[in-house]
Design a protein around this motif. Structure first.
Motif, PDB file in Angstrom:
ATOM      1  N   THR A  29       0.808  -1.139   0.232  1.00 44.55           N
ATOM      2  CA  THR A  29      -0.180   0.255  -0.171  1.00 44.55           C
ATOM      3  C   THR A  29       1.056   1.069   0.370  1.00 44.55           C
ATOM      4  O   THR A  29       0.542   2.246  -0.372  1.00 44.55           O
ATOM      5  CB  THR A  29      -0.872  -0.711   0.986  1.00 44.55           C
ATOM      6  OG1 THR A  29      -1.804  -1.813   1.458  1.00 44.55           O
ATOM      7  CG2 THR A  29      -1.994   1.593   0.963  1.00 44.55           C
ATOM      8  N   ALA A 106      -4.782  -1.172  -6.657  1.00 42.94           N
ATOM      9  CA  ALA A 106      -5.298  -0.304  -6.100  1.00 42.94           C
ATOM     10  C   ALA A 106      -5.571   0.381  -7.592  1.00 42.94           C
ATOM     11  O   ALA A 106      -5.158   0.564  -9.367  1.00 42.94           O
ATOM     12  CB  ALA A 106      -3.928   0.448  -5.856  1.00 42.94           C
ATOM     13  N   LEU A 117      -8.211   0.354  -2.798  1.00 46.15           N
ATOM     14  CA  LEU A 117      -7.146  -0.548  -2.399  1.00 46.15           C
ATOM     15  C   LEU A 117      -8.282  -1.727  -2.299  1.00 46.15           C
ATOM     16  O   LEU A 117      -8.974  -1.675  -1.010  1.00 46.15           O
ATOM     17  CB  LEU A 117      -6.434  -0.356  -1.558  1.00 46.15           C
ATOM     18  CG  LEU A 117      -5.995   0.988  -1.392  1.00 46.15           C
ATOM     19  CD1 LEU A 117      -4.763   1.602  -0.604  1.00 46.15           C
ATOM     20  CD2 LEU A 117      -4.894   1.161  -2.545  1.00 46.15           C
ATOM     21  N   GLN A 243      -3.763  -2.259   6.280  1.00 41.97           N
ATOM     22  CA  GLN A 243      -4.964  -0.288   4.947  1.00 41.97           C
ATOM     23  C   GLN A 243      -5.287   0.749   6.389  1.00 41.97           C
ATOM     24  O   GLN A 243      -5.170   1.753   5.868  1.00 41.97           O
ATOM     25  CB  GLN A 243      -5.997  -0.967   4.810  1.00 41.97           C
ATOM     26  CG  GLN A 243      -5.298  -1.940   3.471  1.00 41.97           C
ATOM     27  CD  GLN A 243      -6.549  -2.719   2.348  1.00 41.97           C
ATOM     28  OE1 GLN A 243      -7.122  -1.568   2.142  1.00 41.97           O
ATOM     29  NE2 GLN A 243      -6.378  -3.224   1.557  1.00 41.97           N
TER      30      GLN A 243
END
Length: 510
Positions: A29, A106, A117, A243
Motif C-alpha cells: 500500500t 489500487a 484499494l 490498510q
C-alpha cells in the motif's frame, strides 16, 4: 516521538518468516501511494528526470521484464496497479517454491471520489491458466509462473463478459524496506483497537509482541509489531488493520511534510530500492509521465478500502470462495467508490427523536443490550485516578463483552504535554472483531480532523466519520475531554448502533 536511531534489519539479510505476510501487505500500500506522491506538486513535471533517475538508482536495473498482458495507459487516464508480495527469500527466483502472500490492487482515477484499494485473499480458490493443477489457491500462481502468471490469473478472475479487467502496471515488493519507509515518513497516531500480545518467540518466525490498546503514537518496532500480528486474526481482519494503519500514517502531519516537494526524490529512491516493477514503469518516461499526471489529479482524494467478495466470502474445504455475484459487486465498488457527503449522511436509517415522546428506558435498539452495570463498575474504579470525567456507554453490542474488568488508563505524550486518556475494549466474540470507547484530554487529536457530518442528539453534537458508507467513528466533546466510539476494523456496527452507543455515554449517576 520519532526513533532517532532505528535498528533496521539489513536489506541483505533474509527476512524472518513470521514477518512476511503482514509487512508485504502494508508496504504494498505504501508503494502505491509513494509512486503517486513523488510526482505530486511538481510544477510542469520539471523534476521528472530527477525523480526517474532517483527511482532507477534505487532499483539498480532490476525489473520484471516485459509483461505483454499489461495495458499501457494514457496520461491522466485511470490506472489500476497490481502489487505483489512473495513469501520467498531475497534474490530467490519465481518457480522455486515462492508464493505470493499479498496481492493488492489500487485504482487511481481523477474523476472518482477516492483512491480504492482491494486485497485479494491469498487462499482464494481460482483457476490458474495453464497450470498442471489448474484449481488452486491464488498464491500458487506465483510459484508456478511468477508475476506474469499471477497477472494472467487475476485478470481472468476479475474479467466479465465483454469487460476485460485491465492492469496498467505490476509492482513486486521487497518488504525489508518497511522500517525505512516508516521511519522516513515519521511516527503515526494510531487508534489501536485492542491489546496485541504474544510472549512466545521461536524458530518458526513468531515474534514477541506487546502493543497496548488505545489511541497512541507508534513507530519503529511497535509499528512492525502492530502490522505483522497474525496469531488470532483472519486474512480479512489483517488486511483491514494494515490498510487502516497506512491511511492514518499518510494522513499524519509528519508524513505530509515528507511527501512534500523536498522529500519526493528520497521517496522515489526508497520506492525503487524495495520494489521491482514492469520494465515500462522503470525505463519508459512516457509511462512515468502518465502516472505522474494522474497523481496530480488524485493527490487530495481519500483512500478507501474495498472488501473482496463484498463481505460474502466463505470457507470451503480449506479454500476461500466468493460467488460471481459477490465478485461483481466488489468490482462495482472498486471502479465506482462513493464517499459520504453531508447530504447523503442525513438520509441514514435512524429516525429523528420525536419532541413530545420519550423512549421508555427499556427501549433498546435492535442488536444492542444494556452495558450499564459493568460500565458503571469500571467507572467507579477508573474515575478516582483520572483528572477528567469518565464516560462509559450504557449500551453495547448484544453479542459483545468487555475484554477486561478495568479500562486501560494511560497518557498520550505530545511534545512537552501529556494528555490523560483511557480505553475500553469490547469483543464481539469473533476473532479479530473489537470496537472501543476512547476518552482523552487531548482536544484536537489528528484522528478527529475533518468530520464528515455533525448531528445533534440529546443536546450533544456528535461528529461522524465514514469509511465509504460505513461509519468508522463517532465522537463527542465535553468541556474537559473528548470521547469517541471506534468501530471494528471490518466495520461490523452499522450507523444506528454506532450512534446509539455514542448517545448512551454517561457519567456515574447520569
Amino acid at each position: 516521538m520519532i526513533d532517532a536511531n532505528p535498528t533496521s534489519q539489513s536489506s541483505e539479510d533474509p527476512p524472518r518468516p513470521g514477518r512476511r505476510m503482514s509487512l508485504r501487505a502494508l508496504l504494498a500500500t505504501f508503494v502505491i501511494v509513494l509512486m503517486s506522491a513523488v510526482a505530486v506538486g511538481t510544477v510542469g513535471l520539471l523534476q521528472l528526470d530527477e525523480l526517474q533517475d532517483a527511482f532507477a538508482d534505487g532499483a539498480q536495473g532490476r525489473s520484471l521484464g516485459d509483461l505483454p498482458e499489461i495495458t499501457p495507459s494514457e496520461a491522466g487516464k485511470p490506472q489500476t496497479i497490481m502489487v505483489l508480495g512473495t513469501d520467498g527469500r531475497l534474490g530467490a527466483d519465481a518457480g522455486s517454491g515462492q508464493r505470493s502472500d499479498t496481492i493488492i490492487l489500487a485504482r487511481l482515477d481523477a474523476n472518482a471520489q477516492a483512491i480504492t484499494l482491494m486485497s485479494i485473499p491469498r487462499d482464494l480458490k481460482v483457476t490458474i491458466p495453464g497450470a498442471a493443477l489448474p484449481i488452486d489457491k491464488i498464491n500458487a500462481a506465483y510459484s508456478t509462473g511468477g508475476a506474469r502468471l499471477t497477472l494472467k490469473t487475476v485478470k481472468e478472475l476479475l474479467s466479465r463478459p465483454n469487460e476485460p479487467f485491465r492492469i496498467n502496471h505490476v509492482i513486486e515488493v521487497n518488504f525489508t524496506g518497511f522500517r525505512e519507509m516508516v521511519d522516513y515518513l515519521g511516527c503515526a497516531y494510531i487508534d489501536v483497537d485492542r491489546h496485541y500480545f504474544n510472549d512466545v518467540g521461536g524458530p518458526g518466525g513468531y515474534a514477541t509482541i506487546d502493543v497496548k490498546e488505545g489511541y497512541q503514537q507508534i513507530c519503529g518496532t511497535k509499528a512492525l509489531d502492530y502490522v505483522r500480528y497474525r496469531h488470532t486474526d483472519s486474512d480479512l481482519v489483517r488486511s483491514a488493520r494494515q490498510q487502516d494503519f497506512v491511511r492514518q500514517l499518510l494522513r499524519g502531519p509528519e508524513a505530509r511534510k515528507r511527501i512534500g516537494f523536498s522529500g519526493r526524490e528520497q521517496l522515489a529512491r526508497i520506492a525503487g530500492r524495495y520494489t521491482t516493477t514492469d520494465k515500462a514503469l522503470l525505463e519508459d518516461k512516457t509511462a512515468l509521465v502518465s502516472l505522474a499526471t494522474l497523481a496530480l489529479g488524485v493527490a487530495d482524494k481519500p483512500i478507501q478500502q474495498v472488501t473482496f467478495g463484498d463481505g460474502r466470502i466463505y470457507d470451503e474445504d480449506g479454500y476461500l470462495v466468493a460467488s460471481r455475484d459477490a465478485i461483481d459487486a466488489t468490482l462495482d465498488k472498486f471502479f465506482n467508490p462513493t464517499t459520504v457527503t453531508e447530504e447523503t449522511a442525513k438520509v441514514k436509517p435512524e429516525k429523528p427523536d420525536k419532541p413530545k415522546k420519550k423512549r421508555p428506558s427499556t427501549d433498546i435498539p435492535s442488536g444492542l443490550t444494556s452495558f450499564e452495570t459493568t460500565g458503571e463498575q469500571m467507572a467507579i474504579v477508573a474515575a478516582r485516578r483520572l483528572q477528567f470525567p469518565f464516560y462509559y456507554p450504557k449500551l453495547g453490542a448484544a453479542l459483545g463483552s468487555y475484554v477486561s474488568t478495568e479500562p486501560r488508563r494511560y497518557t498520550i505524550p505530545v511534545g512537552d504535554e501529556e494528555y490523560q486518556s483511557y480505553r475500553l475494549v469490547v469483543s464481539l466474540g469473533v476473532a479479530g472483531e473489537y470496537y472501543g470507547i476512547q476518552g482523552t484530554t487531548w482536544r484536537n487529536p489528528p484522528i478527529l480532523g475533518g468530520p464528515h457530518d455533525t448531528i445533534e442528539r440529546d443536546g450533544r453534537k456528535l461528529d461522524v466519520y465514514y469509511d465509504g458508507k460505513d461509519v468508522r467513528l463517532v465522537a463527542w466533546r465535553s468541556e474537559r475531554g473528548v470521547y469517541w466510539i471506534s468501530n471494528t476494523l471490518t466495520r461490523d456496527l452499522d450507523y444506528s448502533r454506532m450512534l446509539a452507543i455514542a448517545r448512551s455515554l454517561t457519567r456515574i449517576g447520569g
